[in-house]
Design a protein around this motif. Structure first.
Motif, PDB file in Angstrom:
ATOM      1  N   MET A  61       5.668   3.713   0.003  1.00 43.83           N
ATOM      2  CA  MET A  61       5.158   2.661   0.912  1.00 43.83           C
ATOM      3  C   MET A  61       4.830   3.108   2.093  1.00 43.83           C
ATOM      4  O   MET A  61       5.482   3.608   2.922  1.00 43.83           O
ATOM      5  N   PHE A  62       3.639   2.658   2.647  1.00 47.06           N
ATOM      6  CA  PHE A  62       3.220   3.021   4.051  1.00 47.06           C
ATOM      7  C   PHE A  62       2.696   1.443   4.707  1.00 47.06           C
ATOM      8  O   PHE A  62       2.457   1.432   6.021  1.00 47.06           O
ATOM      9  N   PHE A  67       0.675  -1.168   0.063  1.00 46.51           N
ATOM     10  CA  PHE A  67      -0.045   0.015   0.055  1.00 46.51           C
ATOM     11  C   PHE A  67       0.899   1.055  -0.048  1.00 46.51           C
ATOM     12  O   PHE A  67       1.856   1.732   0.908  1.00 46.51           O
ATOM     13  N   LYS A  68       0.443   2.227  -0.765  1.00 47.96           N
ATOM     14  CA  LYS A  68       1.402   3.354  -1.009  1.00 47.96           C
ATOM     15  C   LYS A  68       0.409   4.581  -1.043  1.00 47.96           C
ATOM     16  O   LYS A  68      -0.654   4.606  -1.385  1.00 47.96           O
ATOM     17  N   VAL A  69       1.075   5.683  -0.669  1.00 43.62           N
ATOM     18  CA  VAL A  69       0.424   7.213  -0.671  1.00 43.62           C
ATOM     19  C   VAL A  69       1.253   7.806  -1.552  1.00 43.62           C
ATOM     20  O   VAL A  69       2.658   8.116  -1.349  1.00 43.62           O
ATOM     21  N   LYS A  70       0.885   8.219  -2.696  1.00 40.43           N
ATOM     22  CA  LYS A  70       1.695   8.863  -3.787  1.00 40.43           C
ATOM     23  C   LYS A  70       3.246   8.324  -4.065  1.00 40.43           C
ATOM     24  O   LYS A  70       4.131   8.859  -3.916  1.00 40.43           O
ATOM     25  N   ASP A  71       3.017   6.954  -4.386  1.00 43.65           N
ATOM     26  CA  ASP A  71       4.152   6.271  -4.486  1.00 43.65           C
ATOM     27  C   ASP A  71       5.091   5.849  -3.438  1.00 43.65           C
ATOM     28  O   ASP A  71       5.982   5.479  -3.775  1.00 43.65           O
ATOM     29  N   ASP A  81      -3.073   4.713  10.611  1.00 41.38           N
ATOM     30  CA  ASP A  81      -2.845   6.065  10.737  1.00 41.38           C
ATOM     31  C   ASP A  81      -1.547   6.625  10.980  1.00 41.38           C
ATOM     32  O   ASP A  81      -1.121   7.637  10.131  1.00 41.38           O
ATOM     33  N   ASN A  82      -0.975   6.165  11.891  1.00 37.07           N
ATOM     34  CA  ASN A  82       0.403   6.655  12.126  1.00 37.07           C
ATOM     35  C   ASN A  82       1.555   6.275  11.214  1.00 37.07           C
ATOM     36  O   ASN A  82       2.209   7.370  10.941  1.00 37.07           O
ATOM     37  N   LEU A 126       3.245   9.012   9.051  1.00 38.79           N
ATOM     38  CA  LEU A 126       4.731   9.196   9.047  1.00 38.79           C
ATOM     39  C   LEU A 126       5.394   9.362   7.465  1.00 38.79           C
ATOM     40  O   LEU A 126       6.332   9.952   7.385  1.00 38.79           O
ATOM     41  N   VAL A 127       4.701   8.533   6.846  1.00 33.56           N
ATOM     42  CA  VAL A 127       5.156   8.717   5.219  1.00 33.56           C
ATOM     43  C   VAL A 127       4.767   9.875   4.584  1.00 33.56           C
ATOM     44  O   VAL A 127       5.451  10.364   3.996  1.00 33.56           O
TER      45      VAL A 127
END
Length: 125
Positions: free
Chosen positions: A35-36, A29-33, A103-104, A108-109
């Motif tokens: 990984m989180f 799972f990524k947020v804007k490429d 969420d944390n 952090l990412v």
């Protein structure tokens, strides 16, 4: 929380996406490429129930505290053990606590992104 609920919650984060760059069976799972989280069937011994494993980024001090509190939170499997935890989804960690850890990890990412990327995500938080 089971793996289906975790998957749904992970994808509910703004700008999140899922892929399998490490091969079939390991959702990344990524947020804007960036990984989180990862979600995959965990290791198991014959005769045991196979639980899903959720890798999440974590503050180093909090990572150790969570490992001390929950038996099913271990150092990040195949990850930097100081910065990542693996949560074994065996039902022993309350759903709200897993959501807080997700969420944390997400935040952090996002905090490490460029100002423009960070602001684009923060509008939705």
């Amino acid at each position: 929380m089971d793996h289906t609920q975790a998957h749904t919650y992970l994808l509910s984060k703004p700008f999140s996406s899922v892929g399998q760059p490490f091969g079939e069976g390991v959702d990344v799972f990524k947020v804007k490429d960036k990984m989180f989280a990862t979600l995959s069937p965990g290791k198991y011994n014959e005769g045991e129930t196979r639980h899903w494993w959720l890798n999440l980024k974590c503050d180093p001090d909090e990572a150790q505290a969570l490992r001390d509190i929950f038996d099913s939170v271990i150092p990040g499997y195949h990850m930097n053990k100081r910065l990542w935890n693996t949560v074994i989804l065996d039902g022993t960690v309350p759903r709200g606590e897993i959501e807080r850890m997700i969420d944390n990890s997400f935040l952090l990412v996002v905090a490490k992104m460029t100002k423009k990327q960070r602001e684009a995500v923060q509008v939705y938080l």
